[in-house]
Design a protein around this motif. Structure first.
Motif, mmCIF file in Angstrom:
data_model
loop_
_atom_site.group_PDB
_atom_site.id
_atom_site.type_symbol
_atom_site.label_atom_id
_atom_site.label_comp_id
_atom_site.label_asym_id
_atom_site.label_seq_id
_atom_site.Cartn_x
_atom_site.Cartn_y
_atom_site.Cartn_z
ATOM 1 N N GLU A 2 -78.437 -47.893 -30.288
ATOM 2 C CA GLU A 2 -79.458 -47.854 -31.323
ATOM 3 C C GLU A 2 -80.634 -48.753 -30.956
ATOM 4 O OE1 GLU A 2 -80.013 -48.836 -36.079
ATOM 5 O OE2 GLU A 2 -78.022 -48.546 -35.231
ATOM 6 N N SER A 3 -80.344 -49.940 -30.393
ATOM 7 C CA SER A 3 -81.423 -50.840 -29.990
ATOM 8 C C SER A 3 -82.279 -50.217 -28.899
ATOM 9 C CB SER A 3 -80.834 -52.168 -29.501
ATOM 10 O OG SER A 3 -80.105 -52.806 -30.520
ATOM 11 N N VAL A 4 -81.631 -49.558 -27.933
ATOM 12 C CA VAL A 4 -82.377 -48.893 -26.864
ATOM 13 C C VAL A 4 -83.248 -47.786 -27.441
ATOM 14 C CG1 VAL A 4 -82.163 -47.513 -24.765
ATOM 15 C CG2 VAL A 4 -80.627 -49.452 -25.141
ATOM 16 N N SER A 5 -82.727 -47.020 -28.379
ATOM 17 C CA SER A 5 -83.502 -45.941 -28.994
ATOM 18 C C SER A 5 -84.716 -46.493 -29.736
ATOM 19 C CB SER A 5 -82.623 -45.137 -29.958
ATOM 20 O OG SER A 5 -81.536 -44.547 -29.284
ATOM 21 N N ILE A 6 -84.537 -47.612 -30.423
ATOM 22 C CA ILE A 6 -85.648 -48.220 -31.147
ATOM 23 C C ILE A 6 -86.753 -48.632 -30.170
ATOM 24 C CG2 ILE A 6 -86.345 -50.225 -32.505
ATOM 25 C CD1 ILE A 6 -83.623 -50.097 -33.867
ATOM 26 N N VAL A 7 -86.361 -49.286 -29.078
ATOM 27 C CA VAL A 7 -87.341 -49.716 -28.086
ATOM 28 C C VAL A 7 -88.092 -48.522 -27.513
ATOM 29 C CG1 VAL A 7 -87.626 -50.788 -25.819
ATOM 30 C CG2 VAL A 7 -86.086 -51.824 -27.494
ATOM 31 N N LEU A 8 -87.377 -47.449 -27.220
ATOM 32 C CA LEU A 8 -88.024 -46.252 -26.673
ATOM 33 C C LEU A 8 -88.991 -45.631 -27.679
ATOM 34 C CD1 LEU A 8 -85.039 -44.574 -24.780
ATOM 35 C CD2 LEU A 8 -86.936 -45.889 -23.816
ATOM 36 N N PHE A 9 -88.604 -45.594 -28.950
ATOM 37 C CA PHE A 9 -89.500 -45.082 -29.986
ATOM 38 C C PHE A 9 -90.774 -45.931 -30.071
ATOM 39 C CE2 PHE A 9 -85.987 -42.654 -32.106
ATOM 40 C CZ PHE A 9 -86.662 -41.451 -32.201
ATOM 41 N N LEU A 10 -90.608 -47.243 -30.012
ATOM 42 C CA LEU A 10 -91.770 -48.134 -30.093
ATOM 43 C C LEU A 10 -92.698 -47.930 -28.905
ATOM 44 C CD1 LEU A 10 -90.058 -51.452 -31.290
ATOM 45 C CD2 LEU A 10 -91.328 -49.811 -32.672
ATOM 46 N N LEU A 11 -92.134 -47.853 -27.691
ATOM 47 C CA LEU A 11 -92.949 -47.654 -26.504
ATOM 48 C C LEU A 11 -93.653 -46.292 -26.526
ATOM 49 C CD1 LEU A 11 -90.629 -49.165 -23.740
ATOM 50 C CD2 LEU A 11 -92.734 -50.146 -24.670
ATOM 51 N N LEU A 12 -92.949 -45.273 -27.001
ATOM 52 C CA LEU A 12 -93.570 -43.955 -27.104
ATOM 53 C C LEU A 12 -94.744 -43.984 -28.074
ATOM 54 C CD1 LEU A 12 -93.594 -40.953 -26.416
ATOM 55 C CD2 LEU A 12 -91.943 -40.585 -28.265
ATOM 56 N N ALA A 13 -94.584 -44.699 -29.178
ATOM 57 C CA ALA A 13 -95.679 -44.821 -30.143
ATOM 58 C C ALA A 13 -96.875 -45.544 -29.529
ATOM 59 C CB ALA A 13 -95.192 -45.557 -31.392
ATOM 60 N N VAL A 14 -96.621 -46.575 -28.727
ATOM 61 C CA VAL A 14 -97.706 -47.303 -28.063
ATOM 62 C C VAL A 14 -98.456 -46.377 -27.105
ATOM 63 C CG1 VAL A 14 -98.244 -49.184 -26.474
ATOM 64 C CG2 VAL A 14 -96.573 -49.538 -28.296
ATOM 65 N N VAL A 15 -97.710 -45.582 -26.339
ATOM 66 C CA VAL A 15 -98.342 -44.658 -25.398
ATOM 67 C C VAL A 15 -99.191 -43.626 -26.138
ATOM 68 C CG1 VAL A 15 -97.907 -42.851 -23.694
ATOM 69 C CG2 VAL A 15 -96.564 -44.954 -23.638
ATOM 70 N N LEU A 16 -98.653 -43.061 -27.207
ATOM 71 C CA LEU A 16 -99.382 -42.038 -27.959
ATOM 72 C C LEU A 16 -100.618 -42.615 -28.644
ATOM 73 C CD1 LEU A 16 -96.436 -40.071 -29.620
ATOM 74 C CD2 LEU A 16 -97.871 -39.337 -27.705
ATOM 75 N N SER A 17 -100.548 -43.875 -29.052
ATOM 76 C CA SER A 17 -101.664 -44.468 -29.801
ATOM 77 C C SER A 17 -102.951 -44.484 -28.984
ATOM 78 C CB SER A 17 -101.308 -45.893 -30.245
ATOM 79 O OG SER A 17 -101.162 -46.755 -29.123
ATOM 80 N N GLY A 18 -102.832 -44.810 -27.680
ATOM 81 C CA GLY A 18 -104.028 -44.837 -26.849
ATOM 82 C C GLY A 18 -104.674 -43.475 -26.735
ATOM 83 N N SER A 19 -103.870 -42.429 -26.560
ATOM 84 C CA SER A 19 -104.406 -41.077 -26.442
ATOM 85 C C SER A 19 -104.999 -40.599 -27.762
ATOM 86 C CB SER A 19 -103.303 -40.116 -25.979
ATOM 87 O OG SER A 19 -102.770 -40.517 -24.733
ATOM 88 N N ILE A 20 -104.305 -40.867 -28.862
ATOM 89 C CA ILE A 20 -104.785 -40.409 -30.167
ATOM 90 C C ILE A 20 -106.109 -41.075 -30.527
ATOM 91 C CG2 ILE A 20 -104.288 -40.420 -32.646
ATOM 92 C CD1 ILE A 20 -101.334 -40.121 -31.941
ATOM 93 N N SER A 21 -106.232 -42.377 -30.288
ATOM 94 C CA SER A 21 -107.471 -43.085 -30.642
ATOM 95 C C SER A 21 -108.656 -42.567 -29.845
ATOM 96 C CB SER A 21 -107.301 -44.596 -30.420
ATOM 97 O OG SER A 21 -107.060 -44.871 -29.056
#
Length: 546
Positions: A2-21
């Motif tokens: 679960e901790s690994v999944s949370i970290v991956l979700f957070l990193l994916l959100a960071v990656v998407l944020s740059g493209s979306i902005s």
């Protein structure tokens, strides 16, 4: 898992944020996009992040503060040091005292020590959020240097004030003389620890590299460990780990000048640190968004602590705190700029020029709260020494999160308008300094080539062959010396020619890369050869785009 999944979700959100902005038609700061993505994660998934305050502080603050201290231009910082110190220390102290009493007066249910703690965490500014906001309207360089220097120092001063406020809340008492003596120890020893750890680590790795060769991976890993080592050692002896991380970063600049790493190591290390900075800052804002649903869900219970029932009161408290912070900052910036930055000498006497209100307003609006504020407020303990819940902790977190979001929104709207056409006071040109350095470097290169030419000719006996090869290279340096040592007009023409040559070289490099890719697609060359050639072209392009 679960901790690994949370970290991956957070990193994916960071990656998407740059493209979306970048895809949005209007200028939206990346931190706001990250907060929204984090809120989406908190609402749409079953994963929840239970933040350990001490672990959160250890993982995020040391590397970020270390990197700020490492990369900030030291000459620019020293040039405007009086202004930076006034903003970073004087303004933080006034903010903690003034806003602490104001928050306690506005919300009597919040104990005074907790109000001071909240004021301490909202006092540091975040230049990374400002840079994201002003991406399409560049901030004047000198203003950005002042904001960076202020943030570097006020991060530490604000969080040190937070430490004292929390200690007062836990013990129920506060002694000004004891706090002053403790501050001297905490600050002085913390700064010293950062310097000592950095010098020891850089000298040790330089000694190993000289005798056994340099391995880029281990060198990069050492640079990553220095801020954590400085922080942990300082905290172990009850000094400021935050100041230790800052001083370690500042010391790293001077340590690297005297003990240079390989060029490959520096390039790879810069890439690693850029990625780490982007990831850590992004994760902090995503975490803020992920925590928002739970914070808002408890808003009804939180507002009861204030003696009211409508949740709208929380919004009014946030707006009142933002307004108070802006008013304090505006007044302090106006006085600071009037007394230091805009001071001019006329006929041997000092005269004061009244600062442009747009300049003062821009500096005030640029005081955006961000990652450090969130990191600080989340370090407030969950319980008192007797095990009872820490008073008004949820309320402090809600108000701090609200201040971050409102300050980001305010700056994203007002800052581009204020910065449009705004100019800072004139700065002396650094072109002569740059030209002198280029000439000195070219002369040193010519001397080194002549020595190498002579040594090779003696060993191999092909003087004419080596003379011709060395002359071709030295002619490039002689052209640089001639261009940079001439008149101002000749130097300007040389710089124009350099820019044109750079543009032509970049066009050629792009064409070379496209041709290599076509050859790979047609299977005319292998992938290994293609990767080698493309890397060489990438290095050349990086050189000309600096």
């Amino acid at each position: 898992m679960e901790s690994v999944s949370i970290v991956l979700f957070l990193l994916l959100a960071v990656v998407l944020s740059g493209s979306i902005s970048r895809m949005l038609p209007i200028s939206v700061p990346t931190p706001l996009v990250q907060i929204l993505l984090g809120a989406g994660i908190g609402l749409s998934t079953s994963y929840r992040v239970d933040l350990d305050p001490e672990l959160f502080l250890l993982l995020f603050l040391p590397p970020l503060l270390f990197l700020d201290g490492w990369r900030i231009p030291k000459d620019e910082l020293l040039k405007d040091l009086p202004t930076v110190v006034e903003l970073a220390l004087g303004l933080v102290l006034i903010t903690v005292i003034g806003m602490g009493w104001f928050i306690h007066w506005m919300i009597p249910a919040m104990p005074l020590a907790v109000a001071f703690a909240l004021a301490a965490v909202v006092s540091p500014t975040d230049p990374i959020a400002v840079s994201a906001i002003a991406a399409r309207v560049p901030i004047p360089r000198r203003m950005m240097h002042i904001l960076e220097g202020e943030s570097l120092l006020n991060d530490a001063s604000g969080l040190v004030c937070l430490h004292f406020a929390i200690a007062a809340a836990l013990t129920g008492s506060f002694s000004a003389p004891a706090a002053a003596a403790n501050f001297v120890w905490v600050a002085g020893v913390g700064l010293a620890v950062g310097v000592v750890v950095t010098l020891a680590a850089t000298r040790a790795k330089a000694w190993v590299s000289r005798r056994f060769g340099e391995e880029s991976g281990s060198q990069i890993l050492v640079s990553l460990l220095i801020p954590f080592g400085s922080y942990l050692l300082a905290e172990h002896i009850h000094a400021s780990g935050i100041l230790a991380a800052v001083s370690a970063g500042v010391t790293m600049t001077f340590a690297e000048i005297s003990r240079q790493a390989l060029a490959t190591t520096r390039m790879r290390r810069n890439s690693v640190w850029d990625t780490l900075q982007f990831a850590l800052n992004g994760i902090i804002f995503v975490l803020l968004g992920e925590q928002l649903p739970a914070i808002l869900a408890g808003a009804r219970a939180t507002v009861l602590l204030t003696g009211h029932h409508g949740t709208g009161w929380l919004g009014l408290y946030v707006l009142a705190i933002v307004a108070g912070l802006a008013a304090l900052r505006f007044g302090w910036v106006w006085v600071s700029l009037r007394l230091t930055l805009l001071r001019r000498r006329a006929g041997g006497a000092e005269t004061l020029h009244s600062p442009d209100w747009r300049l003062v307003a821009a500096m005030s609006i640029a005081g955006v709260r961000g990652a450090i504020t969130l990191a600080g407020v989340l370090t407030i303990p969950l319980a008192l020494a007797d095990g009872s819940p820490f008073p008004a902790r949820d309320l402090a977190i809600f108000l701090a999160a609200g201040v971050i979001i409102v300050s980001l929104l305010l700056a994203s709207i007002a800052l581009p308008i204020l910065l449009n056409g705004l100019t800072m006071p004139a700065e002396p040109s650094r072109q002569a300094e740059e030209d002198g350095a280029r000439v000195a470097a070219a002369e040193a290169a010519i001397r080194a080539i002549e020595r190498a030419q002579h040594d090779l000719a003696e060993r191999e006996g092909k003087a004419d062959f080596y003379a011709a090869a060395g002359t071709r290279v030295m002619d490039l340096y002689r052209d640089r010396i001639e261009a940079r040592s001439g008149s101002a007009k000749a130097s300007a023409e040389a710089r124009l020619q350099d820019r044109l040559e750079r543009d032509f070289r970049l066009a050629g490099i792009q064409a070379e890369r496209a041709a290599i890719i076509d050859l790979v697609r047609d299977r005319a060359i292998g992938s290994a050869i293609a990767q080698k050639l493309v890397r060489e072209l990438d290095l050349l392009e990086t050189r000309y785009r600096v």
